[in-house]
Design a protein around this motif. Sequence first.
Motif, PDB file in Angstrom:
ATOM      1  N   GLY A  45     -56.566   6.793  19.632  1.00 39.14           N
ATOM      2  CA  GLY A  45     -57.564   7.341  19.724  1.00 39.14           C
ATOM      3  C   GLY A  45     -58.742   6.205  19.235  1.00 39.14           C
ATOM      4  N   GLU A  46     -58.192   5.149  19.381  1.00 42.42           N
ATOM      5  CA  GLU A  46     -58.723   4.269  18.770  1.00 42.42           C
ATOM      6  C   GLU A  46     -59.622   3.459  19.607  1.00 42.42           C
ATOM      7  OE1 GLU A  46     -55.363   4.126  19.831  1.00 42.42           O
ATOM      8  OE2 GLU A  46     -54.374   3.152  17.761  1.00 42.42           O
ATOM      9  N   GLY A  47     -59.745   4.837  20.807  1.00 44.23           N
ATOM     10  CA  GLY A  47     -61.635   4.180  21.858  1.00 44.23           C
ATOM     11  C   GLY A  47     -62.972   4.264  21.123  1.00 44.23           C
ATOM     12  N   GLY A  48     -61.444   5.728  20.092  1.00 48.66           N
ATOM     13  CA  GLY A  48     -63.409   6.084  18.896  1.00 48.66           C
ATOM     14  C   GLY A  48     -64.095   4.847  18.154  1.00 48.66           C
ATOM     15  N   TYR A  49     -63.265   3.498  17.544  1.00 54.60           N
ATOM     16  CA  TYR A  49     -63.624   2.586  17.162  1.00 54.60           C
ATOM     17  C   TYR A  49     -65.201   2.055  18.181  1.00 54.60           C
ATOM     18  CZ  TYR A  49     -59.357   2.364  14.628  1.00 54.60           C
ATOM     19  OH  TYR A  49     -58.158   2.448  14.325  1.00 54.60           O
ATOM     20  N   TYR A  50     -64.996   1.689  19.040  1.00 55.06           N
ATOM     21  CA  TYR A  50     -66.237   1.297  19.840  1.00 55.06           C
ATOM     22  C   TYR A  50     -67.157   2.626  19.946  1.00 55.06           C
ATOM     23  CZ  TYR A  50     -69.404  -1.021  23.010  1.00 55.06           C
ATOM     24  OH  TYR A  50     -69.834  -1.705  23.135  1.00 55.06           O
ATOM     25  N   LEU A  51     -66.464   4.054  19.872  1.00 56.60           N
ATOM     26  CA  LEU A  51     -67.675   4.990  19.474  1.00 56.60           C
ATOM     27  C   LEU A  51     -68.433   4.667  18.544  1.00 56.60           C
ATOM     28  CD1 LEU A  51     -66.241   8.003  21.539  1.00 56.60           C
ATOM     29  CD2 LEU A  51     -67.678   6.494  22.636  1.00 56.60           C
ATOM     30  N   ALA A  52     -68.000   4.700  17.602  1.00 52.39           N
ATOM     31  CA  ALA A  52     -68.854   4.201  16.133  1.00 52.39           C
ATOM     32  C   ALA A  52     -69.977   3.478  16.400  1.00 52.39           C
ATOM     33  CB  ALA A  52     -67.423   4.204  15.098  1.00 52.39           C
ATOM     34  N   ASN A 113     -46.759  -4.769  17.791  1.00 53.48           N
ATOM     35  CA  ASN A 113     -46.235  -5.377  18.661  1.00 53.48           C
ATOM     36  C   ASN A 113     -46.706  -5.052  19.657  1.00 53.48           C
ATOM     37  OD1 ASN A 113     -46.312  -7.895  17.701  1.00 53.48           O
ATOM     38  ND2 ASN A 113     -44.063  -8.353  17.948  1.00 53.48           N
ATOM     39  N   MET A 114     -45.923  -3.577  19.861  1.00 50.44           N
ATOM     40  CA  MET A 114     -46.279  -2.678  21.153  1.00 50.44           C
ATOM     41  C   MET A 114     -47.453  -1.870  21.185  1.00 50.44           C
ATOM     42  SD  MET A 114     -44.043   1.128  21.280  1.00 50.44           S
ATOM     43  CE  MET A 114     -44.554   2.127  20.049  1.00 50.44           C
ATOM     44  N   ARG A 115     -47.526  -1.304  19.687  1.00 48.95           N
ATOM     45  CA  ARG A 115     -48.998  -0.715  19.528  1.00 48.95           C
ATOM     46  C   ARG A 115     -50.038  -2.318  20.188  1.00 48.95           C
ATOM     47  NH1 ARG A 115     -53.477  -1.051  15.626  1.00 48.95           N
ATOM     48  NH2 ARG A 115     -54.609   1.113  16.194  1.00 48.95           N
ATOM     49  N   GLU A 116     -49.784  -2.955  19.395  1.00 49.61           N
ATOM     50  CA  GLU A 116     -51.422  -3.933  19.798  1.00 49.61           C
ATOM     51  C   GLU A 116     -51.710  -4.479  20.996  1.00 49.61           C
ATOM     52  OE1 GLU A 116     -52.105  -8.005  17.280  1.00 49.61           O
ATOM     53  OE2 GLU A 116     -51.637  -6.358  16.474  1.00 49.61           O
ATOM     54  N   PHE A 117     -50.555  -4.905  22.201  1.00 55.31           N
ATOM     55  CA  PHE A 117     -50.319  -5.297  22.537  1.00 55.31           C
ATOM     56  C   PHE A 117     -50.224  -4.336  24.112  1.00 55.31           C
ATOM     57  CE2 PHE A 117     -48.663  -9.123  20.283  1.00 55.31           C
ATOM     58  CZ  PHE A 117     -49.371 -10.137  20.746  1.00 55.31           C
ATOM     59  N   TYR A 118     -49.405  -3.545  23.947  1.00 55.74           N
ATOM     60  CA  TYR A 118     -49.825  -2.688  25.277  1.00 55.74           C
ATOM     61  C   TYR A 118     -50.111  -1.494  24.928  1.00 55.74           C
ATOM     62  CZ  TYR A 118     -48.591   1.317  28.854  1.00 55.74           C
ATOM     63  OH  TYR A 118     -48.540   2.105  29.136  1.00 55.74           O
ATOM     64  N   MET A 119     -50.895  -0.962  23.756  1.00 52.58           N
ATOM     65  CA  MET A 119     -51.634   0.255  23.732  1.00 52.58           C
ATOM     66  C   MET A 119     -52.587   0.080  23.833  1.00 52.58           C
ATOM     67  SD  MET A 119     -50.257   3.916  23.745  1.00 52.58           S
ATOM     68  CE  MET A 119     -51.593   4.397  22.599  1.00 52.58           C
ATOM     69  N   LEU A 120     -53.181  -1.266  23.000  1.00 48.50           N
ATOM     70  CA  LEU A 120     -54.328  -1.084  23.024  1.00 48.50           C
ATOM     71  C   LEU A 120     -55.084  -1.678  23.739  1.00 48.50           C
ATOM     72  CD1 LEU A 120     -54.659  -2.547  18.508  1.00 48.50           C
ATOM     73  CD2 LEU A 120     -55.006  -0.565  19.480  1.00 48.50           C
ATOM     74  N   GLU A 134     -70.462  -5.009  28.711  1.00 48.67           N
ATOM     75  CA  GLU A 134     -70.656  -4.837  27.332  1.00 48.67           C
ATOM     76  C   GLU A 134     -69.744  -5.867  26.407  1.00 48.67           C
ATOM     77  OE1 GLU A 134     -71.902  -1.533  25.390  1.00 48.67           O
ATOM     78  OE2 GLU A 134     -72.061  -0.443  26.920  1.00 48.67           O
ATOM     79  N   THR A 135     -70.381  -6.766  25.696  1.00 45.21           N
ATOM     80  CA  THR A 135     -69.048  -7.964  25.208  1.00 45.21           C
ATOM     81  C   THR A 135     -69.081  -7.049  23.253  1.00 45.21           C
ATOM     82  OG1 THR A 135     -70.757  -9.698  25.297  1.00 45.21           O
ATOM     83  CG2 THR A 135     -69.057 -10.219  23.325  1.00 45.21           C
ATOM     84  N   ARG A 136     -67.612  -6.355  22.928  1.00 45.00           N
ATOM     85  CA  ARG A 136     -67.685  -6.111  21.930  1.00 45.00           C
ATOM     86  C   ARG A 136     -66.436  -7.054  21.468  1.00 45.00           C
ATOM     87  NH1 ARG A 136     -65.537  -3.976  26.359  1.00 45.00           N
ATOM     88  NH2 ARG A 136     -62.710  -3.196  26.444  1.00 45.00           N
ATOM     89  N   PRO A 137     -65.952  -6.520  19.888  1.00 46.23           N
ATOM     90  CA  PRO A 137     -65.239  -6.946  19.217  1.00 46.23           C
ATOM     91  C   PRO A 137     -64.231  -6.015  19.701  1.00 46.23           C
ATOM     92  CG  PRO A 137     -66.912  -5.636  17.289  1.00 46.23           C
ATOM     93  CD  PRO A 137     -67.407  -5.888  19.240  1.00 46.23           C
ATOM     94  N   SER A 138     -62.826  -6.784  19.103  1.00 45.89           N
ATOM     95  CA  SER A 138     -61.384  -6.287  19.809  1.00 45.89           C
ATOM     96  C   SER A 138     -60.919  -5.835  18.544  1.00 45.89           C
ATOM     97  CB  SER A 138     -60.426  -7.247  19.229  1.00 45.89           C
ATOM     98  OG  SER A 138     -60.738  -8.063  18.087  1.00 45.89           O
ATOM     99  N   LEU A 139     -60.675  -4.419  19.506  1.00 51.29           N
ATOM    100  CA  LEU A 139     -60.684  -3.035  18.139  1.00 51.29           C
ATOM    101  C   LEU A 139     -59.979  -3.591  17.022  1.00 51.29           C
ATOM    102  CD1 LEU A 139     -58.785  -0.878  21.354  1.00 51.29           C
ATOM    103  CD2 LEU A 139     -60.893  -1.158  20.598  1.00 51.29           C
ATOM    104  N   ILE A 140     -58.642  -4.399  16.735  1.00 49.67           N
ATOM    105  CA  ILE A 140     -58.525  -4.347  15.726  1.00 49.67           C
ATOM    106  C   ILE A 140     -59.563  -5.199  14.952  1.00 49.67           C
ATOM    107  CG2 ILE A 140     -56.935  -6.142  14.989  1.00 49.67           C
ATOM    108  CD1 ILE A 140     -55.169  -4.561  15.935  1.00 49.67           C
ATOM    109  N   GLU A 141     -60.699  -6.106  15.234  1.00 45.08           N
ATOM    110  CA  GLU A 141     -61.551  -6.141  14.456  1.00 45.08           C
ATOM    111  C   GLU A 141     -62.551  -4.878  14.187  1.00 45.08           C
ATOM    112  OE1 GLU A 141     -64.504  -9.675  15.729  1.00 45.08           O
ATOM    113  OE2 GLU A 141     -62.772  -9.990  17.022  1.00 45.08           O
TER     114      GLU A 141
END
Length: 155
Positions: A45-52, A113-120, A134-141
């Motif tokens: 559900g990490e796309g929710g970070y950007y929705l926030a 690494n699978m999560r960070e490089f593939y999923m994200l 749109e310019t946005r921070p990375s999901l990790i940030e």
Amino acid sequence: MFIFNRKRSSFFIQIQDQTLGMPEVKSLLDNGKKFDIVVVSIFGGEGGYYLAKKFDASTVIYSTGQVSIPWLDVAMGQPHNPSYMPLPILESGSEMNFIQRLQNFVMTNIMHNMREFYMLGQVEKILDKHFPGETRPSLIEMEQNAVAAFGFTHP
């Protein structure tokens, strides 16, 4: 032994893509709706970070897993030491011999690494699709800026 399940990870990606494409979500974004909190599932559900961020809301991370998961521990600022914290996908307990600790260390890094490089990476592509240019921070940030995390995951 754990085998990466591309079908399951694709399912999480598809759900995020469909959610971001829903007319109700687009309407909320177009109307400049503000929320206080957006609760986001840590895996899928990490796309929710950007929705926030778009809703000018605080991000809260949650996980229903009942084990210590490395990327959730990192997101929550908790230590995760693979020398004594076994991955749930391996059949070893906290009392591990050297070989089991080595396997746990290697698998922890592979999973992380699978999560960070593939999923994200896949989620970043979905965000590019739904929010082009749109310019946005990375999901990790964005993950590291969560205000709280709820999980039954750490010993």
